[in-house]
Design a protein around this motif. Structure first.
Motif, mmCIF file in Angstrom:
data_model
loop_
_atom_site.group_PDB
_atom_site.id
_atom_site.type_symbol
_atom_site.label_atom_id
_atom_site.label_comp_id
_atom_site.label_asym_id
_atom_site.label_seq_id
_atom_site.Cartn_x
_atom_site.Cartn_y
_atom_site.Cartn_z
ATOM 1 N N SER A 5 0.889 -1.337 -0.070
ATOM 2 C CA SER A 5 -0.040 0.040 -0.010
ATOM 3 C C SER A 5 0.836 1.175 0.046
ATOM 4 O O SER A 5 0.763 2.156 -0.986
ATOM 5 N N LEU A 6 2.027 1.309 0.997
ATOM 6 C CA LEU A 6 2.883 2.301 0.993
ATOM 7 C C LEU A 6 3.585 2.889 -0.433
ATOM 8 O O LEU A 6 3.810 3.693 -0.690
ATOM 9 N N ASN A 7 3.822 1.525 -1.001
ATOM 10 C CA ASN A 7 4.580 1.814 -2.122
ATOM 11 C C ASN A 7 3.792 2.322 -3.256
ATOM 12 O O ASN A 7 4.013 3.189 -4.086
ATOM 13 N N SER A 8 2.420 1.940 -3.358
ATOM 14 C CA SER A 8 1.505 2.504 -4.194
ATOM 15 C C SER A 8 1.446 3.848 -4.071
ATOM 16 O O SER A 8 1.151 4.859 -4.788
ATOM 17 N N ILE A 9 1.286 4.263 -2.697
ATOM 18 C CA ILE A 9 0.732 5.708 -2.252
ATOM 19 C C ILE A 9 1.878 6.487 -2.764
ATOM 20 O O ILE A 9 1.764 7.953 -3.322
ATOM 21 N N SER A 10 3.151 6.114 -2.595
ATOM 22 C CA SER A 10 4.404 6.888 -3.000
ATOM 23 C C SER A 10 4.361 7.198 -4.292
ATOM 24 O O SER A 10 4.899 8.511 -4.930
ATOM 25 N N LYS A 11 3.943 6.275 -5.155
ATOM 26 C CA LYS A 11 4.001 6.618 -6.655
ATOM 27 C C LYS A 11 3.004 7.201 -7.226
ATOM 28 O O LYS A 11 3.294 8.020 -8.228
ATOM 29 N N SER A 12 1.944 7.495 -6.319
ATOM 30 C CA SER A 12 0.827 8.504 -6.680
ATOM 31 C C SER A 12 0.521 9.656 -5.902
ATOM 32 O O SER A 12 -0.449 10.229 -5.696
ATOM 33 N N TRP A 13 1.966 10.395 -5.233
ATOM 34 C CA TRP A 13 1.996 11.415 -4.237
ATOM 35 C C TRP A 13 1.330 12.566 -4.668
ATOM 36 O O TRP A 13 0.716 13.205 -3.810
ATOM 37 N N SER A 14 1.417 12.861 -5.713
ATOM 38 C CA SER A 14 0.924 14.083 -6.241
ATOM 39 C C SER A 14 -0.747 14.168 -6.319
ATOM 40 O O SER A 14 -1.368 15.479 -6.218
ATOM 41 N N MET A 15 -1.410 13.123 -6.127
ATOM 42 C CA MET A 15 -2.859 13.160 -6.059
ATOM 43 C C MET A 15 -3.547 13.613 -4.959
ATOM 44 O O MET A 15 -2.963 12.955 -3.858
ATOM 45 N N LYS A 16 -4.404 14.461 -4.597
ATOM 46 C CA LYS A 16 -4.891 14.818 -3.513
ATOM 47 C C LYS A 16 -5.423 13.865 -2.686
ATOM 48 O O LYS A 16 -5.290 13.797 -1.518
ATOM 49 N N GLU A 17 -6.251 13.027 -3.329
ATOM 50 C CA GLU A 17 -6.915 11.862 -2.754
ATOM 51 C C GLU A 17 -5.826 10.778 -2.079
ATOM 52 O O GLU A 17 -6.198 10.290 -0.874
ATOM 53 N N ILE A 18 -4.750 10.630 -2.537
ATOM 54 C CA ILE A 18 -3.737 9.700 -1.993
ATOM 55 C C ILE A 18 -3.161 10.324 -0.789
ATOM 56 O O ILE A 18 -3.023 9.713 0.065
ATOM 57 N N GLN A 19 -3.156 11.585 -0.949
ATOM 58 C CA GLN A 19 -2.539 12.375 0.228
ATOM 59 C C GLN A 19 -3.553 12.360 1.441
ATOM 60 O O GLN A 19 -3.197 12.133 2.649
ATOM 61 N N ILE A 20 -4.991 12.512 1.136
ATOM 62 C CA ILE A 20 -5.993 12.259 2.210
ATOM 63 C C ILE A 20 -5.761 10.852 2.698
ATOM 64 O O ILE A 20 -5.732 10.776 4.064
ATOM 65 N N VAL A 21 -5.856 10.064 1.955
ATOM 66 C CA VAL A 21 -5.854 8.591 2.503
ATOM 67 C C VAL A 21 -4.432 8.263 3.236
ATOM 68 O O VAL A 21 -4.456 7.518 4.408
ATOM 69 N N PHE A 22 -3.494 8.829 3.057
ATOM 70 C CA PHE A 22 -2.323 8.502 3.612
ATOM 71 C C PHE A 22 -2.041 9.096 4.789
ATOM 72 O O PHE A 22 -1.898 8.609 5.980
ATOM 73 N N CYS A 23 -2.960 10.412 5.003
ATOM 74 C CA CYS A 23 -3.098 10.871 6.605
ATOM 75 C C CYS A 23 -3.679 9.868 7.363
ATOM 76 O O CYS A 23 -3.513 9.710 8.534
ATOM 77 N N GLY A 24 -4.770 9.277 6.830
ATOM 78 C CA GLY A 24 -5.595 8.125 7.567
ATOM 79 C C GLY A 24 -4.616 7.199 7.893
ATOM 80 O O GLY A 24 -4.687 6.474 9.081
ATOM 81 N N CYS A 25 -3.823 6.730 7.018
ATOM 82 C CA CYS A 25 -2.894 5.472 7.311
ATOM 83 C C CYS A 25 -1.901 5.977 8.519
ATOM 84 O O CYS A 25 -1.819 5.133 9.260
ATOM 85 N N LEU A 26 -1.480 6.940 8.194
ATOM 86 C CA LEU A 26 -0.426 7.721 9.169
ATOM 87 C C LEU A 26 -0.975 7.610 10.692
ATOM 88 O O LEU A 26 -0.419 7.359 11.729
ATOM 89 N N ALA A 27 -2.299 8.350 10.560
ATOM 90 C CA ALA A 27 -2.982 8.339 11.813
ATOM 91 C C ALA A 27 -3.186 7.127 12.696
ATOM 92 O O ALA A 27 -2.877 6.953 13.961
ATOM 93 N N ILE A 28 -3.632 6.104 11.932
ATOM 94 C CA ILE A 28 -3.884 4.879 12.246
ATOM 95 C C ILE A 28 -2.667 3.911 12.754
ATOM 96 O O ILE A 28 -2.390 3.297 13.944
ATOM 97 N N PHE A 29 -1.597 4.077 12.160
ATOM 98 C CA PHE A 29 -0.244 3.652 12.295
ATOM 99 C C PHE A 29 0.244 4.226 13.761
ATOM 100 O O PHE A 29 0.713 3.412 14.726
#
Length: 407
Positions: A351-375
Motif C-alpha cells: 500500500s505504501l509503495n503504491s501511495i508513494s508512486k501517486s503522491w501528487s494526487m490529492k486523494e492519495i494524500q488524504i488517504v495517507f493521512c488516515g494511514c499515518l494516523a492509524i499507524f
C-alpha cells in the motif's frame, strides 16, 4: 411524435438513475456487516441478525472472487493474514468466534474495495452515509445520556476500575476505530464532490463527541490526520516512505526500547496520562516475553481471561484489564507470530509503495493521512479492526487504478 420521443427520453434517463441507485443500494447492504455498532452486542437477536448477514456477505464476495478468477496479490495477502490468525486461533482453541468475525469483516472490506475500485467516488459516497448514520446517532445518545445510554456491565471493566459509559458505538475506547476512518472518508467525499458542509459537519460532530468523552488515542489520531492534511509544507518536505520510516523508528524506540522521556510534555501535559502509558509498559514487556516463547506462529486470538494471565502479570497481582497487547505490531506477532508479522508488513509495504508512486494526487494524500494516523495510534492501541483498514486498502487501489489508466 415529439411527445413520444419526450417520454422515451424520460424513461431512458430514469432507467439509468435506477441502475445507479441499485448499485449504491447493493454496496450499502454489503457494507452493513462492517458498520455494526457496538451496542448490537448487547442484544442477542440483533447480534444474530448481523452474524447472518456478515456470513452471507462473506460467502457472496468469496464465491464471486473465485468465479471471476480476478485474483490479485494484494487481496491474497490480506486473506492469507486473516486466515492464518483464524487457523492458529482455531487449533489453539482460542476465541474462535472473534477470530472468525475478524476474518469475515476484513476480507469483506478488501473484496468490496476491489470490486468497486473502478468507482471510488460512488463507494466513498455510500461509506459517507454509513459513517454519518453511525456517528450522528452515537452523538445523539451521548447528548441524551452523557453518563451512558445503554445498560452495560463488564466484570473485567468493573474489576479494574475502567469506565463503562456505553453509547451507540460503545465505550469511548472504541471511538478511534470509527472516527479516524470516518475522517478519511469525509475528506475524500469533500474532495470528490467539491462539497464542504457534510465533511465539516461530520468532523465537528466527532470533535464534539471527544469533548463529551475524551479518548487520548483518538485525539492523537485526529491531531496527526489534520496536521498532515492542512499543512502543505509538511507534505512537500516529507514523503510517505520517509514519514513511515520515522514512525517505525518511533515504535522501536518507544515500545521495544521503552525510551520516551522526551514525550513527557505531550503524555502528561496534553493527554493527561502518566509516563507508564497507563500501565502499558508492563503489558509490552509481558507481550515481548510471550512472543519470544512462541515466535513462529503465535497464540491466535485468546479468550480475555486467558490472555490477561499472560499480559497482566504485574509484580504483586494479575491485572484482568490486560486483554490485548496495546500495540499493533506486538498484537500481530502475539496472534500470528513472525508469519503474521511478515504478511502484515507485506500489506503495509504494498500500500505504501503504491501511495508513494501517486503522491501528487490529492486523494492519495488524504488517504495517507488516515494511514499515518492509524499507524501512530497503533503504538499504544491495537488497530486490527476492519474499518481501520479502509485507508490502507483504498490507498493501494486508488494508485493501482491510476497506473492502469495511464498505461
Amino acid at each position: 411524435t415529439n411527445k413520444y420521443y419526450f417520454w422515451r427520453k424520460i424513461v431512458r434517463i430514469n432507467s439509468i438513475k435506477i441502475k445507479i441507485n441499485n448499485n449504491a443500494i447493493i454496496l450499502f447492504v454489503l457494507l452493513l456487516p462492517l458498520f455494526r455498532p457496538s451496542c448490537v452486542t448487547l442484544y442477542k437477536n440483533i447480534l444474530q441478525f448481523y452474524n447472518i448477514i456478515t456470513f452471507l456477505a462473506f460467502c457472496y464476495l468469496i464465491i464471486e472472487y473465485i468465479i471471476k478468477k480476478d485474483y490479485d496479490f494484494f487481496s491474497w495477502i490480506i486473506i492469507s493474514l486473516e486466515s492464518w490468525v483464524f487457523l492458529v486461533t482455531f487449533f489453539n482453541k482460542g476465541a474462535r468466534g472473534e477470530a472468525l468475525y475478524h476474518l469475515e469483516t476484513i476480507v469483506i472490506l478488501a473484496l468490496i474495495i476491489k470490486k468497486y475500485s473502478n468507482n471510488i467516488v460512488m463507494m466513498t459516497n455510500v461509506m459517507m452515509v454509513h459513517f454519518e448514520c453511525c456517528i450522528y446517532i452515537n452523538f445523539i445518545t451521548m447528548l441524551v445520556c452523557p453518563s451512558g445510554f445503554f445498560d452495560f456491565s463488564s466484570k473485567i471493566y468493573m474489576s479494574v476500575g475502567l469506565e463503562t459509559e456505553y453509547w451507540f458505538l460503545g465505550v469511548a475506547n472504541y471511538f478511534p476505530r470509527w472516527f479516524i476512518p470516518g475522517l478519511t472518508i469525509a475528506w475524500l467525499y469533500r474532495y470528490f464532490n467539491k462539497k464542504n458542509v457534510r465533511c465539516y459537519l461530520l468532523t465537528v460532530i466527532m470533535l464534539l463527541s471527544l469533548l463529551i468523552k475524551s479518548s487520548a488515542t483518538c485525539l492523537v489520531g485526529f491531531g496527526v490526520f489534520l496536521l498532515f492534511l492542512l499543512f502543505p509544507l509538511i507534505k512537500k518536505i516529507l514523503r510517505p516512505k520517509l514519514i513511515m520510516l520515522i514512525a517505525v523508528v518511533g515504535v522501536i524506540y518507544i515500545v521495544f526500547m521503552q525510551k520516551f522521556d522526551f514525550l513527557s510534555p505531550i503524555i502528561e501535559g496534553v493527554l493527561g496520562k502518566d509516563m507508564t502509558f497507563s500501565n502499558r509498559l508492563i503489558i509490552w514487556k509481558n507481550a515481548i516475553s510471550a512472543i519470544a516463547n512462541n515466535p513462529i506462529q503465535g497464540y491466535g486470538i485468546m479468550n480475555e481471561n486467558e490472555i490477561s494471565r499472560i499480559l497482566g502479570k504485574f509484580p504483586s497481582f494479575v491485572w484482568e484489564g490486560a486483554t490485548h497487547c496495546h500495540d499493533e505490531i506486538l498484537q500481530i506477532m502475539f496472534c500470528g507470530g513472525i508469519i503474521g508479522l511478515f504478511l502484515y508488513v507485506m500489506i503495509f509495504w504494498k500500500s505504501l509503495n503504491s501511495i508513494s508512486k501517486s503522491w501528487s494526487m490529492k486523494e492519495i494524500q488524504i488517504v495517507f493521512c488516515g494511514c499515518l494516523a492509524i499507524f501512530i495510534m497503533g503504538i499504544t492501541e491495537i488497530t486490527e479492526y476492519a474499518l481501520l483498514y479502509i485507508p490502507l486498502i483504498l490507498g493501494y487501489w486508488i494508485s493501482y487504478k491510476k497506473e492502469i489508466y495511464n498505461t
